[in-house]
Design a protein around this motif. Structure first.
Motif, PDB file in Angstrom:
ATOM      1  N   ARG A   1      -4.339  -2.421   6.822  1.00 15.79           N
ATOM      2  CA  ARG A   1      -3.952  -2.745   5.454  1.00 15.79           C
ATOM      3  C   ARG A   1      -2.579  -2.143   5.155  1.00 15.79           C
ATOM      4  O   ARG A   1      -2.358  -0.951   5.377  1.00 15.79           O
ATOM      5  CB  ARG A   1      -4.995  -2.177   4.498  1.00 15.79           C
ATOM      6  CG  ARG A   1      -4.808  -2.595   3.059  1.00 15.79           C
ATOM      7  CD  ARG A   1      -5.918  -1.966   2.205  1.00 15.79           C
ATOM      8  NE  ARG A   1      -5.734  -2.254   0.802  1.00 15.79           N
ATOM      9  CZ  ARG A   1      -6.098  -3.400   0.223  1.00 15.79           C
ATOM     10  NH1 ARG A   1      -6.672  -4.332   0.964  1.00 15.79           N
ATOM     11  NH2 ARG A   1      -5.890  -3.606  -1.058  1.00 15.79           N
ATOM     12  N   PRO A   2      -1.676  -2.938   4.660  1.00 13.81           N
ATOM     13  CA  PRO A   2      -0.318  -2.404   4.434  1.00 13.81           C
ATOM     14  C   PRO A   2      -0.294  -1.349   3.334  1.00 13.81           C
ATOM     15  O   PRO A   2      -1.032  -1.444   2.347  1.00 13.81           O
ATOM     16  CB  PRO A   2       0.482  -3.643   4.026  1.00 13.81           C
ATOM     17  CG  PRO A   2      -0.525  -4.607   3.525  1.00 13.81           C
ATOM     18  CD  PRO A   2      -1.781  -4.361   4.293  1.00 13.81           C
ATOM     19  N   GLU A   3       0.541  -0.378   3.526  1.00 14.47           N
ATOM     20  CA  GLU A   3       0.693   0.658   2.507  1.00 14.47           C
ATOM     21  C   GLU A   3       1.647   0.220   1.412  1.00 14.47           C
ATOM     22  O   GLU A   3       1.737   0.858   0.378  1.00 14.47           O
ATOM     23  CB  GLU A   3       1.197   1.940   3.173  1.00 14.47           C
ATOM     24  CG  GLU A   3       0.208   2.487   4.184  1.00 14.47           C
ATOM     25  CD  GLU A   3       0.778   3.678   4.934  1.00 14.47           C
ATOM     26  OE1 GLU A   3       1.873   4.134   4.567  1.00 14.47           O
ATOM     27  OE2 GLU A   3       0.133   4.128   5.883  1.00 14.47           O
ATOM     28  N   GLY A   4       2.378  -0.800   1.687  1.00 17.15           N
ATOM     29  CA  GLY A   4       3.282  -1.322   0.673  1.00 17.15           C
ATOM     30  C   GLY A   4       3.615  -2.761   1.001  1.00 17.15           C
ATOM     31  O   GLY A   4       3.590  -3.171   2.162  1.00 17.15           O
ATOM     32  N   ARG A   5       3.866  -3.515  -0.025  1.00 19.70           N
ATOM     33  CA  ARG A   5       4.231  -4.910   0.208  1.00 19.70           C
ATOM     34  C   ARG A   5       5.247  -5.328  -0.842  1.00 19.70           C
ATOM     35  O   ARG A   5       5.100  -5.004  -2.025  1.00 19.70           O
ATOM     36  CB  ARG A   5       2.999  -5.815   0.145  1.00 19.70           C
ATOM     37  CG  ARG A   5       3.327  -7.304   0.328  1.00 19.70           C
ATOM     38  CD  ARG A   5       2.087  -8.162   0.177  1.00 19.70           C
ATOM     39  NE  ARG A   5       2.426  -9.559  -0.038  1.00 19.70           N
ATOM     40  CZ  ARG A   5       2.428 -10.488   0.914  1.00 19.70           C
ATOM     41  NH1 ARG A   5       2.082 -10.173   2.143  1.00 19.70           N
ATOM     42  NH2 ARG A   5       2.752 -11.735   0.651  1.00 19.70           N
ATOM     43  N   LEU A   6       6.273  -6.009  -0.383  1.00 20.84           N
ATOM     44  CA  LEU A   6       7.280  -6.543  -1.284  1.00 20.84           C
ATOM     45  C   LEU A   6       7.339  -8.045  -1.109  1.00 20.84           C
ATOM     46  O   LEU A   6       7.008  -8.576  -0.046  1.00 20.84           O
ATOM     47  CB  LEU A   6       8.655  -5.943  -0.971  1.00 20.84           C
ATOM     48  CG  LEU A   6       8.835  -4.447  -1.203  1.00 20.84           C
ATOM     49  CD1 LEU A   6      10.227  -4.037  -0.776  1.00 20.84           C
ATOM     50  CD2 LEU A   6       8.599  -4.090  -2.654  1.00 20.84           C
ATOM     51  N   GLU A   7       7.788  -8.710  -2.148  1.00 18.30           N
ATOM     52  CA  GLU A   7       7.902 -10.161  -2.068  1.00 18.30           C
ATOM     53  C   GLU A   7       9.210 -10.617  -2.693  1.00 18.30           C
ATOM     54  O   GLU A   7       9.801  -9.905  -3.513  1.00 18.30           O
ATOM     55  CB  GLU A   7       6.720 -10.828  -2.781  1.00 18.30           C
ATOM     56  CG  GLU A   7       5.395 -10.609  -2.071  1.00 18.30           C
ATOM     57  CD  GLU A   7       4.240 -11.298  -2.782  1.00 18.30           C
ATOM     58  OE1 GLU A   7       4.486 -11.868  -3.860  1.00 18.30           O
ATOM     59  OE2 GLU A   7       3.118 -11.239  -2.258  1.00 18.30           O
TER      60      GLU A   7
END
Lengths: 393, 352
Positions: free
Chosen positions: A289-295
């Motif tokens: 599971r990613p610790e951070g995600r940007l879009e």
């Protein structure tokens, strides 16, 4: 202010700037058109040393970095060359003068759904220090996404001949004649044509920290992260050490990174929206599971921050495609540990015993991992048995 | 490389026989260089033997070597700067999926306009190739692969990449083609059909060889947006000289390959064909193009360099050549016209 070299060249004294502002003695920086730049360049025939100069990045810091500033007579300020000369969206080509900032180009291209996939350091609009195109061409600055995109110096198409400029080489055509001297680096001070690209429909960036470390023996992670299927296509996956990543974005990069604790992998995906989501799921399955995600545009902002890091002294960044990650990280870890040891030794040395920059051999700055990769490449048996290298397994 | 899931992107039609060294010498291309670039974009480093016999390693495997990018300088120099003995190239992972489409049009112009329209909507296909009716007929007569022989032009478009991203692209491309007047859309159902279509495209030169006693293949480039105009001019130039012409070309990046057909037993016809070919290259220059897309300059097109480049530009090239080979002994008589040699050494201006 000593303008004699400039006056000797017949340049316009009204356009001269105070050289002391640039930390240089005997330098006259001036804005000007290509014709004036050409005159200044030709002045070298009289023994006048000249130095091309663009968006002010690195100019003032340079003397501090170097043991002794390199002397020159005239600085040719190219920031006056700031026109976009021609833009043909249907041909995916753009011709601009060398002083145009990437922010300007980005805004122009975005209006037509295209982009120049280069995240130059300090390229964002409004930044006090501008990075102009010339610096990217001259320094061959690499974009964060260079693992998948062509390097700037290989996307350069032409230099248009203008009054006083060096001459035209190359052309706008993708198959332009490259013959016999493309002059990619040798005649780079005039205009450059670049190929714009259709902008990606969707972007995502995911970060995963790995608590495992790199085996110094094999150069592979001791707990090998699964290889995301994105590796099957030339997507980009910049990776960097935690301490560097922590400076990239407060809300995204890993915090509280202990030296040697591991490494962070940031996978950047951009393309069709459905593809991005499908790949993001695969990345999650592989790395957890990613610790951070940007879009969206936040991803571009992150790339630019990373590009800024690349420009900072001592940063240890590796930009790599996912299929090369293990090997690249191994190199990174080895260099990082070496640099830490050197830094620790330097801290233990009393200031009175440290060598001064003047009159002594300058202390070599820790090489970043990327440089080390280059050096390995230079000294290894060339171009052989590289079949297994891309996967690093 | 195939078992490892990797491949080398440049794919000239002569790939069965051409060597990687020759590809570097001429900066070869191929249908798929629209998306992936020509040889120059894939050469990372070379080991080259200089004029004095000393080997030199230029470039390398890393992405950003702090050198003058001399590997790029060597690429396309046709052996006039150094003798390349080893080449390090960039490999790409094989795309997950490929879709190959065939559209037929009642005019060549419509096919050309479709090419620009597809690029303009934001899709850069892996390949975009056009064959005119003459070429299609010859190939179909030979291979019988189901090409529409009544079409004025056939447009072959291939997209590749992640499987999930291809269907929307295919739909969008088909819509653009229909908008430009495409009569039908054929999407290759399987790898066999795709291979057959590509075999037809890559057999075009051979098909001409089966029928004409003599044909002269040109290699010029025009801006993609002027393709239709360029093709009309090619047909007109040949017709004026009583010659027949066929066209099969890399439409995606404007790389024309007009075939000028002539009777090889007739010296006058041969001369007319040569004259037509030079006029075609002049047309390319006038349109803002160039005289070589992927086959280099060699000997035949050498005089055209004087028309393409200004004397100062040729002198710059000559300066570089002299730096590598002061006596011009490497592959003499190639590429750089004699005028350039005469222009060197370039006098430095004393103007301030």
């Amino acid at each position: 202010m000593d303008l004699s070299p400039a006056m000797a060249l017949g340049l316009d004294p009204d356009r001269a700037l105070d050289p002391s502002a640039f930390g240089q003695r005997g330098a006259a920086a001036r804005r000007g058109a290509a014709a004036r730049s050409g005159r200044a360049v030709r002045g070298a025939a009289r023994g006048v040393a000249r130095r091309p100069h663009g968006g002010a990045v690195g100019w003032r810091r340079e003397p501090a970095r170097e043991a002794a500033p390199v002397a020159f007579d005239v600085a040719i300020d190219l920031t006056g060359l700031d026109r976009v000369i021609e833009y043909e969206p249907a041909d995916l080509t753009l011709t601009a003068e060398c002083g145009v900032t990437l922010a300007t180009l980005g805004a122009l291209l975005a209006a037509r759904g295209q982009e120049l996939p280069i995240e130059g350091a300090r390229a964002r609009a409004g930044h006090a220090r501008r990075r102009a195109r010339r610096q990217h061409l001259g320094g061959a600055a690499g974009p964060v996404r260079r693992a998948a995109r062509p390097h700037p110096r290989r996307t350069l198409r032409a230099r248009r001949r203008d009054a006083g400029a060096l001459g035209r080489q190359g052309g706008e055509e993708r198959r332009g004649l490259r013959h016999p001297s493309p002059g990619v680096r040798l005649a780079r001070r005039a205009h450059g044509d670049r190929r714009g690209e259709p902008e990606a429909a969707a972007r995502a960036g995911q970060r995963a920290s790995r608590s495992s470390t790199i085996s110094r023996r094999t150069g592979l992670p001791t707990r090998r992260p699964g290889r995301p299927s994105g590796a099957s296509s030339p997507r980009r996956s910049p990776c960097w050490r935690r301490d560097a990543a922590a400076r990239a974005g407060a809300d995204f990069a890993p915090r509280h990174a202990a030296p040697g604790a591991g490494f962070a992998v940031v996978v950047g995906l951009e393309d069709d929206a459905a593809w991005v989501e499908a790949q993001a799921e695969r990345v999650t399955r592989a790395l957890g599971r990613p610790e951070g995600r940007l879009e969206g545009d936040d991803v571009i902002t992150l790339w630019r921050r990373i590009a800024d890091l690349d420009d900072a002294p001592g940063s240890r960044l590796v930009f790599t495609g996912a299929h090369r990650t293990p090997a690249a990280l191994g190199t990174l870890a080895r260099r990082a540990s070496g640099a830490r040891a050197r830094d620790a030794r330097a801290r233990r040395t009393p200031p009175c015993r440290r060598r001064s920059a003047r009159g002594a051999r300058p202390r070599r700055a820790p090489r970043d991992a990327r440089v080390h990769v280059h050096r390995r490449s230079r000294h290894r048996p060339r171009h052989r048995a590289r079949v297994a290298a891309p996967s690093g397994r | 490389m195939a078992p490892l899931g990797l491949y080398y992107a440049p794919d000239p039609a002569s790939q069965q026989v051409s060597t990687v060294g020759g590809n570097v010498a001429t900066n070869a291309g191929g249908p798929h260089c629209l998306k992936y670039g020509v040889t120059f974009n894939h050469v990372l480093g070379v080991v080259a033997v200089l004029h004095d016999g000393s080997p030199s390693t230029l470039g390398g495997e890393a992405l950003d070597l702090p050198d003058f990018d001399l590997a790029a300088v060597i690429t396309g120099s046709e052996g006039t700067l150094a003798v390349v003995t080893e080449i390090c190239v960039r490999l790409l992972p094989k795309p997950e999926a490929v879709k190959t489409m065939l559209f037929d049009f009642t005019s060549v112009e419509a096919a050309c306009l479709t090419v620009s329209a597809v690029i303009a909507v934001g899709i850069v296909p892996a390949a975009m190739e056009i064959m005119d009716q003459h070429t299609t007929q010859l190939i179909e007569d030979w291979l019988h692969i189901g090409l529409p022989t009544d079409a004025a032009a056939v447009l072959l478009i291939e997209v590749d990449g992640p499987a999930v991203s291809l269907p929307p692209q295919v739909e969008l491309i088909a819509a653009e083609a229909v908008k430009q007047g495409s009569r039908s859309t054929r999407v290759a159902k399987d790898e066999a059909e795709r291979a057959a279509i590509w075999r037809g495209r890559k057999s075009a030169f051979g098909a001409y060889g089966r029928t004409a006693s003599g044909f002269y293949i040109m290699d010029g480039v025009v801006p993609r947006t002027r393709l239709a105009e360029a093709l009309s001019t090619v047909y007109a130039l040949c017709a004026e000289r009583g010659l027949e012409a066929g066209n099969v070309f890399h439409a995606g990046d404007g790389n024309l390959h007009p075939h000028v057909l002539f009777d090889a037993r007739d010296p006058a016809a041969q001369a007319r064909a040569l004259d037509a070919s030079h006029e075609i290259l002049r047309m390319c220059i006038r349109m803002g193009g160039t005289i070589s897309g992927e086959h280099g300059v060699g000997i035949e097109k050498r005089p055209m360099m004087n028309e393409l480049f200004a004397p100062e530009d040729l002198a710059t090239m000559e300066t570089l050549r002299r730096a590598f080979d002061p006596e011009r002994l490497l592959n003499p008589g190639r590429s750089c016209p004699a005028a350039a040699a005469a222009a060197r050494p370039r006098p430095r201006s004393s103007a301030g």
